[in-house]
Write a protein that holds these residues in place. Structure first.
Motif, PDB file in Angstrom:
ATOM      1  N   HIS A  67       0.832  -1.201   0.000  1.00 14.07           N
ATOM      2  CA  HIS A  67       0.000   0.000   0.000  1.00 14.07           C
ATOM      3  C   HIS A  67       0.863   1.246   0.000  1.00 14.07           C
ATOM      4  O   HIS A  67       2.078   1.182   0.231  1.00 14.07           O
ATOM      5  N   GLY A 101       1.035   5.150   1.710  1.00 16.80           N
ATOM      6  CA  GLY A 101       0.482   6.008   2.752  1.00 16.80           C
ATOM      7  C   GLY A 101       0.442   7.459   2.303  1.00 16.80           C
ATOM      8  O   GLY A 101       1.384   7.950   1.675  1.00 16.80           O
ATOM      9  N   GLU A 146     -11.402   1.278   8.433  1.00 15.53           N
ATOM     10  CA  GLU A 146     -10.717   2.327   9.176  1.00 15.53           C
ATOM     11  C   GLU A 146      -9.985   1.693  10.357  1.00 15.53           C
ATOM     12  O   GLU A 146     -10.570   0.886  11.083  1.00 15.53           O
ATOM     13  N   ILE A 187      -7.325   7.280  10.431  1.00 14.03           N
ATOM     14  CA  ILE A 187      -6.616   6.453   9.442  1.00 14.03           C
ATOM     15  C   ILE A 187      -7.644   5.603   8.709  1.00 14.03           C
ATOM     16  O   ILE A 187      -8.500   4.967   9.339  1.00 14.03           O
ATOM     17  N   ARG A 188      -7.538   5.570   7.383  1.00 11.60           N
ATOM     18  CA  ARG A 188      -8.529   4.867   6.558  1.00 11.60           C
ATOM     19  C   ARG A 188      -7.835   4.193   5.384  1.00 11.60           C
ATOM     20  O   ARG A 188      -6.988   4.802   4.732  1.00 11.60           O
ATOM     21  N   MET A 189      -8.189   2.943   5.100  1.00 14.87           N
ATOM     22  CA  MET A 189      -7.605   2.203   3.972  1.00 14.87           C
ATOM     23  C   MET A 189      -8.592   2.165   2.811  1.00 14.87           C
ATOM     24  O   MET A 189      -9.759   1.779   2.986  1.00 14.87           O
ATOM     25  N   GLU A 197      -3.539   4.261   1.925  1.00 12.77           N
ATOM     26  CA  GLU A 197      -3.859   4.454   3.330  1.00 12.77           C
ATOM     27  C   GLU A 197      -3.799   5.952   3.646  1.00 12.77           C
ATOM     28  O   GLU A 197      -2.736   6.573   3.530  1.00 12.77           O
TER      29      GLU A 197
END
Length: 209
Positions: free
Chosen positions: A45, A47, A71, A100-102, A112
């Motif tokens: 991922h 960030g 989240e 924080i959220r994916m 992310e």
């Protein structure tokens, strides 16, 4: 008299295949892949630090078709802050993460989002600054993908350009654009075979269609 010539396989097609495979193997030998890095499968991922996670999510949905998966720190929860959090993510003193959220796109690594507050918070880096420079998204129709991105609030930086010689092809193109909150995104398509494939057994990763 004894025949001193090399005896070839009786089947001409098999002989031709063996010769071709041997030539291709010798030609590609110097470019063989190095052993895989121990324990590393690939990119998982990316960030992205933002001031407003809801605005960033709305743009990524509208501009890139992203969807929220989950989240790990819902907005309104206790922020991640203090010396331990600062050390873990190498944040400036006094900074704190409030959400924080994916998210994910159709294929490839996740995005992310970190909603971060800090007293001395700088804007996004330029392409000439050191560090991670941009992310790239593959789009079969670069113009259509750019139009959606711009309609959602992004900025297209130029017209699509042909890819450089090692990646070139009649339909192979790329273009850079910026998200409203700063990060640089490359839109790329290589629908035609790329010349680099003639010189190495290695292949760049491409999202599935």
């Amino acid at each position: 008299m004894q025949n001193t010539h090399l005896t070839l396989p009786r089947r001409p097609l098999l002989a031709a295949c063996l010769v071709a495979v041997g030539w291709m193997t010798l030609r590609a030998w110097p470019a063989r892949a190095a052993p895989d890095a121990p324990g590393v499968r690939g990119l998982d991922h990316v960030g992205l630090a933002v001031r407003d996670i809801e605005a960033a999510t709305a743009f990524l949905r509208a501009g890139l078709g992203a969807e929220v998966i989950y989240e790990t720190l819902p907005a309104g929860s206790k922020p991640q802050e203090g010396p331990e959090a600062e050390a873990r993510l190498s944040m400036a003193p006094g900074a704190r993460i409030t959400a924080i959220r994916m998210l994910h796109l159709a294929n490839g690594p996740g995005i992310e989002l970190f909603q971060v507050e800090a007293v001395d918070q700088h804007g996004p880096a330029l392409a000439s600054d050191l560090g991670w420079q941009h992310i790239a998204v593959y789009a079969d129709d670069v113009e259509a993908a750019l139009a959606r991105f711009v309609a959602a609030g992004g900025t297209q930086l130029s017209s699509p350009h042909p890819l450089p010689p090692k990646e070139a092809g009649p339909r192979n193109r790329f273009c850079y654009a910026r998200m409203p909150f700063g990060p640089l995104v490359e839109f790329i398509a290589y629908l035609d075979a790329q010349p680099y494939r003639r010189d190495t057994l290695l292949r760049r990763w491409t999202p599935a269609s």
